[in-house]
Design a protein around this motif. Structure first.
Motif, short mmCIF file in Angstrom:
data_model
loop_
_atom_site.label_atom_id
_atom_site.label_comp_id
_atom_site.label_asym_id
_atom_site.label_seq_id
_atom_site.Cartn_x
_atom_site.Cartn_y
_atom_site.Cartn_z
N ASN A 34 -28.28 50.33 50.46
CA ASN A 34 -28.72 50.76 51.78
C ASN A 34 -30.19 50.43 52.03
OD1 ASN A 34 -26.26 51.79 52.68
ND2 ASN A 34 -26.61 53.75 51.69
N VAL A 35 -31.02 50.60 51.01
CA VAL A 35 -32.45 50.27 51.15
C VAL A 35 -32.62 48.76 51.34
CG1 VAL A 35 -34.64 50.20 49.90
CG2 VAL A 35 -33.28 52.29 49.92
N LEU A 36 -31.89 47.97 50.55
CA LEU A 36 -31.97 46.52 50.67
C LEU A 36 -31.50 46.05 52.05
CD1 LEU A 36 -32.52 43.87 49.02
CD2 LEU A 36 -30.07 43.81 48.67
N GLY A 37 -30.41 46.63 52.55
CA GLY A 37 -29.93 46.28 53.88
C GLY A 37 -30.93 46.63 54.96
N SER A 38 -31.56 47.79 54.84
CA SER A 38 -32.58 48.19 55.81
C SER A 38 -33.78 47.24 55.78
CB SER A 38 -33.05 49.61 55.54
OG SER A 38 -31.97 50.50 55.63
N LEU A 39 -34.17 46.83 54.57
CA LEU A 39 -35.29 45.89 54.46
C LEU A 39 -34.94 44.53 55.08
CD1 LEU A 39 -36.64 46.66 50.89
CD2 LEU A 39 -37.71 47.20 53.08
N PHE A 40 -33.71 44.08 54.90
CA PHE A 40 -33.29 42.82 55.52
C PHE A 40 -33.30 42.93 57.04
CE2 PHE A 40 -31.20 41.07 51.57
CZ PHE A 40 -31.96 39.92 51.54
N ILE A 41 -32.89 44.06 57.58
CA ILE A 41 -32.91 44.24 59.04
C ILE A 41 -34.34 44.25 59.55
CG2 ILE A 41 -32.37 45.88 60.88
CD1 ILE A 41 -29.80 46.55 59.31
N LEU A 69 -27.03 39.68 56.85
CA LEU A 69 -27.02 40.22 55.48
C LEU A 69 -27.35 41.71 55.48
CD1 LEU A 69 -28.77 37.37 53.49
CD2 LEU A 69 -26.40 38.07 53.33
N GLY A 70 -28.31 42.10 56.30
CA GLY A 70 -28.69 43.50 56.36
C GLY A 70 -27.58 44.38 56.89
N VAL A 71 -26.90 43.92 57.93
CA VAL A 71 -25.81 44.72 58.51
C VAL A 71 -24.65 44.84 57.53
CG1 VAL A 71 -24.06 44.70 60.33
CG2 VAL A 71 -26.44 44.30 60.90
N ALA A 73 -24.83 44.71 54.26
CA ALA A 73 -25.26 45.59 53.17
C ALA A 73 -25.21 47.05 53.60
CB ALA A 73 -26.66 45.22 52.70
N VAL A 74 -25.65 47.35 54.80
CA VAL A 74 -25.64 48.74 55.27
C VAL A 74 -24.20 49.22 55.49
CG1 VAL A 74 -26.28 50.22 57.22
CG2 VAL A 74 -27.96 48.71 56.22
N ILE A 75 -23.34 48.36 56.02
CA ILE A 75 -21.94 48.75 56.23
C ILE A 75 -21.26 49.04 54.90
CG2 ILE A 75 -19.67 47.86 56.90
CD1 ILE A 75 -21.03 46.50 59.27
N VAL A 76 -21.43 48.16 53.92
CA VAL A 76 -20.81 48.38 52.62
C VAL A 76 -21.44 49.58 51.92
CG1 VAL A 76 -20.41 47.39 50.33
CG2 VAL A 76 -20.08 45.99 52.35
N GLY A 77 -22.74 49.75 52.06
CA GLY A 77 -23.43 50.87 51.42
C GLY A 77 -23.06 52.22 51.99
N THR A 78 -22.77 52.28 53.28
CA THR A 78 -22.46 53.57 53.89
C THR A 78 -20.97 53.85 53.98
OG1 THR A 78 -22.62 52.57 56.09
CG2 THR A 78 -24.58 53.69 55.24
N LEU A 79 -20.18 52.83 54.27
CA LEU A 79 -18.75 53.05 54.52
C LEU A 79 -17.85 52.57 53.39
CD1 LEU A 79 -18.62 51.93 58.25
CD2 LEU A 79 -18.71 54.25 57.36
N GLY A 80 -18.36 51.71 52.53
CA GLY A 80 -17.52 51.13 51.49
C GLY A 80 -17.27 52.08 50.33
#
Length: 92
Positions: A34-41, A69-71, A73-80
């Motif tokens: 989630n942190v990595l996805g947020s940083l990519f966004i 990539l950010g989206v 990562a956040v989708i997989v991190g929160t919903l996966g």
């Protein structure tokens, strides 16, 4: 709410959901994803600002890549599931 968002994001999640439990999953992997996805966004917003400042259309290629990539990562991190998080990290 989570089930409806999972159904909405299923085209992204189906690539990472295998149903096989990975033995090396840790809760910190989900937080890091989630942190990595947020940083990519955030990086995509910075790249968009730089592309607008330079005036070139080629500068929007990194915007699309980093935002995508950010989206994901956040989708997989929160919903996966834990399987999906382990698969995206490649831990076995």
């Amino acid at each position: 709410m989570k089930s409806s968002l999972t159904k909405l994001c299923w085209p992204v999640l189906k690539f990472f959901e295998t149903g096989i439990e990975w033995a090396n999953y840790k809760k910190s992997h989900r937080v890091e994803l989630n942190v990595l996805g947020s940083l990519f966004i955030i990086l995509s917003f910075g790249a968009a600002w730089a592309a607008l400042a330079s005036g070139g259309l080629g500068g929007f290629i990194p915007v699309v890549v980093f935002f995508g990539l950010g989206v994901v990562a956040v989708i997989v991190g929160t919903l996966g599931s834990s399987c999906a998080v382990s698969k995206i990290w490649g831990t076995k």
